[in-house]
Write an enzyme that holds these catalytic residues in place. Structure first.
Site, mmCIF file in Angstrom:
data_model
loop_
_atom_site.group_PDB
_atom_site.id
_atom_site.type_symbol
_atom_site.label_atom_id
_atom_site.label_comp_id
_atom_site.label_asym_id
_atom_site.label_seq_id
_atom_site.Cartn_x
_atom_site.Cartn_y
_atom_site.Cartn_z
ATOM 1 N N LYS A 13 3.672 -8.669 -11.142
ATOM 2 C CA LYS A 13 3.269 -7.747 -10.082
ATOM 3 C C LYS A 13 2.573 -6.542 -10.689
ATOM 4 C CE LYS A 13 3.591 -7.597 -5.535
ATOM 5 N NZ LYS A 13 3.376 -8.770 -4.676
ATOM 6 N N GLY A 35 6.933 -3.834 11.871
ATOM 7 C CA GLY A 35 5.715 -3.816 11.066
ATOM 8 C C GLY A 35 4.647 -4.707 11.657
ATOM 9 N N GLY A 91 1.236 -4.875 10.504
ATOM 10 C CA GLY A 91 0.068 -4.873 9.642
ATOM 11 C C GLY A 91 -0.547 -6.246 9.525
ATOM 12 N N VAL A 100 0.266 -8.959 8.077
ATOM 13 C CA VAL A 100 1.140 -10.104 8.313
ATOM 14 C C VAL A 100 1.883 -9.969 9.640
ATOM 15 C CG1 VAL A 100 3.172 -11.352 7.470
ATOM 16 C CG2 VAL A 100 1.401 -10.612 5.866
#
Length: 349
Positions: free
Chosen positions: A81, A182, A184, A186
């Site tokens: 990452k 959420g 966004g 996705v």
């Protein structure tokens, strides 16, 4: 000063690399957790952290999650990452992105980057000017690759449906009440897919205007972000940032199922046990949200096309049922079962 070996989330990572480019303003962390199955692949995140230690912690946790995610998705890739700090007003300029690309290139293929929070496919083009080890670039229609968001959302949607079948006995989403946290790249797509199948939605986002607009579009109910995890719903779907499932928030849940696309939803391993103790079915996040990495992973590996990507994403439900079967048989939380399988796959059983 705490050394990286003493961070609670250090998990025998193969490498923790810190980068600084004064000219562009780049401050970045790249963590390589495991390369047992192949080059360590995982997106780059552009985010403002309260302090640099939190950025390192995030990269440690996320890279470990990518090792598990790639293994559970049957990809010949390890886990890594990247985190680019957006602190002190740092702007995401072409120069900064190129500097990050040079950082990636310096690892000589041990880490492969792609999109994550705060990074888009246009940014990947800039990063690719300085490194070959990048995926998520624009591709021709029908090819593997490009924006991973729609593919992550597809996998989450299919995982939510599998969880509804397992936890609620529902063979379709008609009338199932889902609280989506959420909206966004996705979460917004997951909400649309659920609405199209007749689910009843309660939604929340830190961007109140976005939540209001989507509520109007989908016939959903928009509420404040700090209320979404306490909504009485059949399914809670976290699709924002991680560590939202804590001792306190789990005690306040009024749901039968937790299934969403956010990474690292459990604040601690003990929280998987808390969900199990409350009889709440949990879909391990790195299993349900693997659609995006399947897409960009096959792009980087030059293996297959979009049809192959979608066929592999449809296997996510089967992997979840495998985890839930073992959870029922052993009495262990689904999170522990998933970790155990993933650890075996990356050679750390």
């Amino acid at each position: 000063m705490v050394s990286v070996w003493e961070y609670p989330d250090f998990d025998d990572h193969e490498g923790v690399h810190l980068f600084r480019d004064v000219a562009s303003g780049l401050t970045a962390v790249i963590c390589v957790h495991s390369s047992h199955l192949g080059p360590a692949m995982g997106g780059a995140r552009f985010w403002n952290y309260a302090d640099k230690n939190k950025a390192i912690t995030d990269a440690l946790r996320l890279s470990r999650g990518m090792s598990f995610k790639n293994a559970m998705a049957d990809l010949p890739l390890g886990g890594g990452k990247g985190v680019i700090l957006a602190n002190d007003g740092v702007q995401k300029t072409p120069e900064l992105l190129a500097a990050f690309g040079r950082a990636v290139e310096s690892l000589a293929g041990r880490y492969v980057t792609a999109e994550d929070v705060g990074i888009n496919d246009a940014d990947m083009i800039q990063i690719a000017t300085a490194t070959r080890h990048v995926a998520g670039l624009p591709v021709e229609k029908g090819s593997a690759g490009g924006d991973p968001g729609p593919f992550t959302a597809l996998g989450v949607f299919l995982g939510v449906k599998a969880a509804a079948e397992r936890g609620l006995g529902k063979t379709d989403m008609a009338g199932v009440h889902v609280a989506v946290q959420g909206l966004g790249s996705v979460g917004g797509r997951v909400a649309r897919l659920l609405a199209a199948e007749g689910a009843r939605l309660t939604i929340a986002d830190v961007n109140a205007e976005r939540a209001k607009a989507m509520a109007a579009e989908l016939g959903a109910t928009a509420i404040a972000p700090d209320e979404i995890l306490t909504v009485e719903a059949d399914i809670i779907s976290p699709n924002a940032l991680g560590a939202v499932l804590t001792e306190q928030s789990i005690a306040a849940l009024r749901t039968t199922v937790v299934a969403g696309g956010a990474n690292n939803q459990l604040a601690t391993p003990a929280d998987g046990h808390r969900l199990k103790a409350r009889g709440i079915l949990y879909a391990p996040d790195y299993v349900i949200n693997a659609g995006g990495i399947i897409n960009v992973g096959l792009e980087y590996l030059k293996h297959g096309d979009q049809a192959e990507v979608e066929a592999r994403i449809h296997r996510i439900a089967g992997r979840l049922h495998q985890i839930w079967d073992e959870s029922e048989a052993t009495g262990d939380p689904a999170s522990d079962v998933a970790d155990r399988i993933a650890m075996r796959l990356i050679g750390r059983a």
